[in-house]
Motif scaffolding. Structure first.
Motif, PDB file in Angstrom:
ATOM      1  N   LYS A 212       1.268  -1.237   0.131  1.00  9.13           N
ATOM      2  CA  LYS A 212      -0.440   0.245   0.133  1.00  9.13           C
ATOM      3  C   LYS A 212       0.486   1.479   0.169  1.00  9.13           C
ATOM      4  O   LYS A 212       0.413   1.896  -0.214  1.00  9.13           O
ATOM      5  N   GLU A 213       1.876   1.153   0.688  1.00  8.33           N
ATOM      6  CA  GLU A 213       2.874   2.178   0.648  1.00  8.33           C
ATOM      7  C   GLU A 213       3.592   2.586  -0.980  1.00  8.33           C
ATOM      8  O   GLU A 213       3.783   3.342  -1.012  1.00  8.33           O
ATOM      9  N   LYS A 214       3.805   1.373  -1.180  1.00 13.00           N
ATOM     10  CA  LYS A 214       4.963   1.672  -2.429  1.00 13.00           C
ATOM     11  C   LYS A 214       3.702   1.328  -3.503  1.00 13.00           C
ATOM     12  O   LYS A 214       4.277   2.018  -4.190  1.00 13.00           O
ATOM     13  N   PHE A 215       2.499   1.435  -3.513  1.00 15.50           N
ATOM     14  CA  PHE A 215       1.634   2.002  -5.043  1.00 15.50           C
ATOM     15  C   PHE A 215       1.461   3.470  -4.486  1.00 15.50           C
ATOM     16  O   PHE A 215       1.103   4.171  -5.619  1.00 15.50           O
ATOM     17  N   LYS A 216       1.831   4.112  -3.284  1.00 19.88           N
ATOM     18  CA  LYS A 216       1.556   5.909  -3.364  1.00 19.88           C
ATOM     19  C   LYS A 216       2.662   6.412  -4.574  1.00 19.88           C
ATOM     20  O   LYS A 216       2.128   7.352  -5.066  1.00 19.88           O
ATOM     21  N   THR A 217       3.636   5.437  -4.816  1.00 17.44           N
ATOM     22  CA  THR A 217       4.533   6.471  -5.303  1.00 17.44           C
ATOM     23  C   THR A 217       5.151   5.191  -6.623  1.00 17.44           C
ATOM     24  O   THR A 217       6.284   5.726  -7.688  1.00 17.44           O
ATOM     25  N   ASN A 218       4.716   3.978  -6.712  1.00 24.32           N
ATOM     26  CA  ASN A 218       4.819   2.797  -7.492  1.00 24.32           C
ATOM     27  C   ASN A 218       3.937   2.927  -8.403  1.00 24.32           C
ATOM     28  O   ASN A 218       2.509   2.803  -8.345  1.00 24.32           O
ATOM     29  N   SER A 219       4.408   2.169  -9.703  1.00 22.51           N
ATOM     30  CA  SER A 219       3.264   1.760 -10.673  1.00 22.51           C
ATOM     31  C   SER A 219       2.489   0.035 -10.084  1.00 22.51           C
ATOM     32  O   SER A 219       3.791  -0.543  -9.156  1.00 22.51           O
ATOM     33  N   ALA A 220       1.205  -0.530 -10.139  1.00 17.97           N
ATOM     34  CA  ALA A 220       0.479  -1.660 -10.176  1.00 17.97           C
ATOM     35  C   ALA A 220       2.102  -2.747 -10.296  1.00 17.97           C
ATOM     36  O   ALA A 220       2.409  -3.501  -9.234  1.00 17.97           O
ATOM     37  N   THR A 221       2.285  -2.287 -12.067  1.00 19.83           N
ATOM     38  CA  THR A 221       3.676  -3.178 -12.069  1.00 19.83           C
ATOM     39  C   THR A 221       4.540  -3.740 -11.250  1.00 19.83           C
ATOM     40  O   THR A 221       5.016  -4.511 -10.911  1.00 19.83           O
ATOM     41  N   ASP A 222       5.617  -2.611 -10.360  1.00 22.81           N
ATOM     42  CA  ASP A 222       6.852  -2.165  -9.572  1.00 22.81           C
ATOM     43  C   ASP A 222       5.809  -2.842  -8.631  1.00 22.81           C
ATOM     44  O   ASP A 222       7.177  -3.528  -7.942  1.00 22.81           O
TER      45      ASP A 222
END
Length: 282
Positions: A212-222
Motif C-alpha cells: 500500500k505504501e509503495k503504491f503511492k509512488t510506484n506503478s502496480a506492475t512494480d
C-alpha cells in the motif's frame, strides 16, 4: 436458541414472527466460527429485529475435493459460541439434501466478468457455487440485510451483482476484516495452521501494508514484482497471486487513475492451506 435443520420449519418460524415493519438480518457462514463471524452477528443484532445465522459447508463452491473434505466442521462448538453471544439468534444448519434436494449442482451465473478475475481464475466454478448457495439461502431466509466480511471482497462484489441482476430485495452489507493480533485475517482455515505457521502467516498482512505504501509512488506492475520477490525469499509460502485491481470492476490496474479506487488482493498457500487477504489502497 431456535435451531433448525430443515428449511420448511425455518420458513414457518420466520413467517410466524415477521411483521410488516420488522427486519431480518442474515449472516451466512460455513461454520468453524471465529470472532470475525461473531462481529458480523453483532452488527446484525444491532441493526435488525431478528438475526439468522446459517452454517452450511457448501460442496458446489469447492473445486478441490480435498479442501472440501478437510474443511473444519465444528457444529457443536459453533452453537455454543452463538449461544454465548445471544440466545435470540436463529440458527439454520441444514444437511446438503435440504438445500439441494438430491441435485448437488451449481446454477450458471453471469456476473458481468467479476467472476473471471483472481479467485475465479484459480478456482473454476467457485463463484457459480457461491451464487447458487447464497441465492438459495436468500430465498429461504428472505432477509432484509445480509452481512459479509470484506476479506472475501471479490465474493462480496459478486453477491451484490447477483442480487442486482436477480432483483432480490436484500441489502448486502460489507463489514471490516477482523484480524488476529499479528494481522492475519481471521478465517476458518486458520484452524488448520500450526502455531508456527499461524505466526509466520503475519507476513501476508505485513506485505499488503508495505505494498500500500509503495503504491503511492510506484506503478502496480512494480509493486507486484516487489511482492513476488518478497515471497520468493520465503519458501514456506507459495504465492498463488497478487493483484492490484479496480474495486468496482475487479480488473487489473494497468495504469493508475485518480478517480478510481484500488484494492490489493493476495492468495498464498502454506502446507497446502490456502489463505486470502485484501487491503484498500486509497
Amino acid at each position: 436458541m431456535p435451531i433448525f435443520y430443515g428449511k420448511a420449519a425455518l420458513i414457518d418460524y420466520l413467517k410466524s414472527i415477521k411483521t410488516q415493519n420488522s427486519t431480518i438480518g442474515f449472516v451466512p457462514t460455513m461454520g468453524a466460527l471465529h470472532q470475525g463471524h461473531l462481529s458480523l452477528m453483532q452488527q446484525s443484532l444491532a441493526e435488525n429485529d431478528t438475526t439468522v445465522v446459517s452454517i452450511f459447508v457448501n460442496p458446489t463452491q469447492f473445486n478441490n475435493p480435498e479442501d472440501l473434505l478437510k474443511y473444519p466442521r465444528t457444529l457443536e462448538a459453533d452453537i455454543e459460541k452463538i449461544r454465548g453471544l445471544n440466545t435470540d439468534i436463529v440458527l439454520y444448519a441444514p444437511a446438503v439434501d435440504d438445500i439441494y434436494e438430491g441435485k448437488v449442482l451449481s446454477q450458471a451465473f453471469d456476473f458481468d466478468g467479476l467472476e473471471n478475475q483472481m479467485e475465479g481464475k484459480f478456482r473454476p466454478g467457485h463463484f457459480d457455487g457461491v451464487g447458487t448457495i447464497v441465492k438459495r439461502l436468500f430465498e429461504i431466509v428472505t432477509p432484509t440485510n445480509a452481512y459479509f466480511g470484506e476479506k472475501d471482497f471479490q465474493q462480496l462484489q459478486i453477491v451484490k451483482k447477483m442480487v442486482s441482476k436477480n432483483k432480490l430485495k436484500v441489502n448486502v452489507i460489507g463489514c471490516d476484516i477482523y484480524r488476529e493480533s499479528n494481522g492475519l485475517a481471521m478465517s476458518s482455515r486458520n484452524e488448520r495452521l500450526t502455531e508456527q505457521e499461524r505466526s509466520d502467516a503475519s507476513i501476508i498482512f505485513t506485505t499488503l501494508n508495505l505494498a500500500k505504501e509503495k503504491f503511492k509512488t510506484n506503478s502496480a506492475t512494480d509493486v507486484t514484482k516487489w511482492v513476488e520477490k518478497s515471497f520468493d525469499k520465503n519458501p514456506s509460502f507459495d504465492l498463488e497471486y497478487f493483484q492490484i485491481a479496480d474495486e468496482t470492476t475487479l480488473t487489473p490496474c494497468l495504469r493508475k487513475s485518480d478517480n478510481k479506487n484500488y484494492r490489493a488482493f493476495i492468495a498464498v498457500t502454506i502446507n497446502n492451506i490456502r489463505l486470502i487477504d485484501t487491503i484498500s489502497l486509497n
